[in-house]
Scaffold this motif. Sequence first.
Motif, PDB file in Angstrom:
ATOM      1  N   GLN A 143      -3.324   1.398 -10.470  1.00 11.15           N
ATOM      2  CA  GLN A 143      -4.009   1.066  -9.209  1.00 11.15           C
ATOM      3  C   GLN A 143      -5.525   0.968  -9.375  1.00 11.15           C
ATOM      4  OE1 GLN A 143      -2.674   3.848  -6.171  1.00 11.15           O
ATOM      5  NE2 GLN A 143      -0.588   3.766  -6.994  1.00 11.15           N
ATOM      6  N   SER A 184       1.384   9.815   0.958  1.00  7.98           N
ATOM      7  CA  SER A 184       0.044  10.315   0.649  1.00  7.98           C
ATOM      8  C   SER A 184      -0.009  11.827   0.795  1.00  7.98           C
ATOM      9  CB  SER A 184      -0.987   9.681   1.589  1.00  7.98           C
ATOM     10  OG  SER A 184      -1.048   8.295   1.366  1.00  7.98           O
ATOM     11  N   LYS A 207      -3.674  -0.784  -0.139  1.00  9.67           N
ATOM     12  CA  LYS A 207      -3.559   0.648   0.206  1.00  9.67           C
ATOM     13  C   LYS A 207      -4.478   0.981   1.374  1.00  9.67           C
ATOM     14  CE  LYS A 207      -4.572   1.908  -4.016  1.00  9.67           C
ATOM     15  NZ  LYS A 207      -5.076   2.856  -5.014  1.00  9.67           N
ATOM     16  N   ASP A 242       3.722   5.599   4.590  1.00 13.15           N
ATOM     17  CA  ASP A 242       2.631   5.712   3.616  1.00 13.15           C
ATOM     18  C   ASP A 242       1.936   7.068   3.754  1.00 13.15           C
ATOM     19  OD1 ASP A 242       0.656   4.938   1.716  1.00 13.15           O
ATOM     20  OD2 ASP A 242      -0.689   4.429   3.356  1.00 13.15           O
ATOM     21  N   GLY A 254       0.830  -1.206   0.000  1.00 16.41           N
ATOM     22  CA  GLY A 254       0.000   0.000   0.000  1.00 16.41           C
ATOM     23  C   GLY A 254       0.857   1.246   0.000  1.00 16.41           C
ATOM     24  N   CYS A 255       1.885   1.225   0.840  1.00 12.93           N
ATOM     25  CA  CYS A 255       2.797   2.367   0.937  1.00 12.93           C
ATOM     26  C   CYS A 255       3.513   2.582  -0.397  1.00 12.93           C
ATOM     27  CB  CYS A 255       3.794   2.098   2.064  1.00 12.93           C
ATOM     28  SG  CYS A 255       5.025   3.375   2.268  1.00 12.93           S
ATOM     29  N   SER A 313       2.420   1.918  -3.310  1.00 13.65           N
ATOM     30  CA  SER A 313       1.482   2.439  -4.312  1.00 13.65           C
ATOM     31  C   SER A 313       1.253   3.938  -4.124  1.00 13.65           C
ATOM     32  CB  SER A 313       0.145   1.700  -4.218  1.00 13.65           C
ATOM     33  OG  SER A 313       0.366   0.313  -4.285  1.00 13.65           O
ATOM     34  N   HIS A 314       0.905   4.328  -2.919  1.00 11.99           N
ATOM     35  CA  HIS A 314       0.668   5.767  -2.687  1.00 11.99           C
ATOM     36  C   HIS A 314       1.932   6.576  -2.950  1.00 11.99           C
ATOM     37  CE1 HIS A 314      -2.790   4.633   0.190  1.00 11.99           C
ATOM     38  NE2 HIS A 314      -3.304   5.105  -0.909  1.00 11.99           N
TER      39      HIS A 314
END
Length: 634
Positions: A327, A218, A558, A214, A84-85, A87-88
């Motif tokens: 994503q 973000s 995410k 993350d 998730g981290c 991806s952001h």
Amino acid sequence: MKSHDTAVRVMLDAARDQGAETVWDRHAKQDPRCGFGETGLCCRHCSQGPCRINPFGEDPQKGVCGADADTMVARGLVRAIAAGCASHSGHAKHLAHALHKWAKGHSDHYPVKDEAKLKAVAGRMGISGEGMETRQLAGQLADLALKQFAEGEAPLAWAFNHLTAGRREALERLGAVPTGIENTIAEMLHRTHMGVDADPVNLLIGGIACAVADYAGSHMATDLSDILFGTPQPVASRANLGVMDAGKVNIALHGHNPVLSDLLVRAALEMEGEAGEAGAAGINLMGVCCTGNEILMRHGVPSLTHSISQELPIFTGALDAMVVDYQCVYPSLVAAASCAHTRVITTMGMAKISGAVHIEFTEENARESAQKIIREAIGAFKSRKGRAVSIPEISSEVTAGFSVEAIVGALSKLDPADPLKPLIDNIVGGNIQGVVLVAGCNNVKVPQDENFLGLAKELLARDVLVLATGCGAGAYARHGFLTPGAAEKYAGPGLKAVLSAVGEANGLGGPLPPVLHIGSCVDNSRAVDIAVAVANRLGVDTDKLPVAASAPEYKTEKAVSIGTYAVAFGLPVHLGVVPPVLGSQTVAGLLTAGVKELLGGWFIVEPDPLKAAEAIFGALQERRRGLGLASRPW
Ligand code: BF8
Ligand code: SF4
């Protein structure tokens, strides 16, 4: 019931009539799900496996290497957080490159749009900017942003500069302090490799640090998007499948990064003439998922649909192109489009789908690629002539674009000297019982939007203000919750009075919507900013505020990471879908109870939206009592 969205149900019938497969069909074919996977008791981290652990206490109780249930479950969870981290923050890095290339003169396509935000962000990051030209300041900020990815001095500034002093201390005490974003991700992959970290508590602390990284990514994505494309302000638009227009070139923009979508919005305006020559009445851009939120907030581009219903616009026969970056993009889009004229266009070298048209999009060739993409859609429009189309005439009005700056701006009409005061006074006085951020995805395991709707109705009626992001904001958009009328319909008397007072002071001729659309999933950082501002103003830490978060239909890694940073910042966080952790009582116990002692936040896992609302409301009341404020029964 597959979906509470009537437009979605209409299109599901159309898909069935066309013999097409959707996410719901594939979901049914996956049943029964594997119990080991569902409980987190399956490991494939080396080729001695896959190893499974019996959840009922029988053999086997250990993997081949000796990893037990606690290790397996913790390793699986923290790997999800790392993904998730990644991806952001990958999205944020892309924005940092765009800003950097403009600042250094390598690309003209991404000039700074919001200089005030550039100065504000630079200031928060310790760059004074005194006497600097915009390009120079942008260059310094982009350099600093890119440095946040590598190993640096702990703590990671883009996270820690945006937290309360108390929170920074709590994370330091726990040892959950990230250094560089990518360094932290790499460490989590290292630690979860076979034969490295086998202590579930240590793994979870590492996972929390990664979730804080993350948050840095973000927050950076939000900040840089605002700098490059403008800080959102309230904007009116519409949402749902009825925003398609059979006479126009219909282009859906899907994915996440405004680096792509904002350029396409610009290019579409320039290419109306070309569309006209092809016999179209214009170009109709629409958004899907978080890209939909980005261009809705900044340009009022209507939202088409979200998350699990992303395949359905294709079955109208009127969608000319689905343009994606990365994503939450289902690879099934290509199969869905195989019997239609719709072009599925991928744009990122790192996110291709076999069978799709690929038009590579980079910061340098942004304009030409955007034109090529739109030309491809115009070509598809021409090939659509004579074919039947069927668009459900269903859409809702929407007011979106509530950035922190927009919210503070609206509140400042009530108290120009101290804009947060009206919000704080109303929380203290009880007109607002608390604030809940409702975020995250739809998940095919839940009838679409059921938990979002159930939760909001219960909370709003009890004077709880709802902030929404991601596909959650999309759900509220499609169901008419982002309108002044929804305040009349759903808000309790205290909340309605506040929303009306703010609306009146801003000359809106009605109340603010009771659900404030604050952006895409990276924009959960905006909600944290509000919480931090209120906490600092009250002189308490964020774990004392009557503020909670919920991802009632979450799906992605995410979302796991976001939920974890919200817990790390001291919030009660509701999940409406059970995460794969039940195989370890230790891990499940730490997440739902133990972590509360350490950080103040904890996970509430509750699939039933009514019970979830009651639990969240209870948590808000506990916080109110902690602050010495009057509390209410459920
Ligand atoms: O980042 S809410 S389905 S689109 S993960 Fe994905 Fe979930 Fe939607 Fe946005 Ni967020
Ligand atoms: Fe099995 Fe251990 Fe390998 Fe996992 S890491 S597959 S538990 S041997």
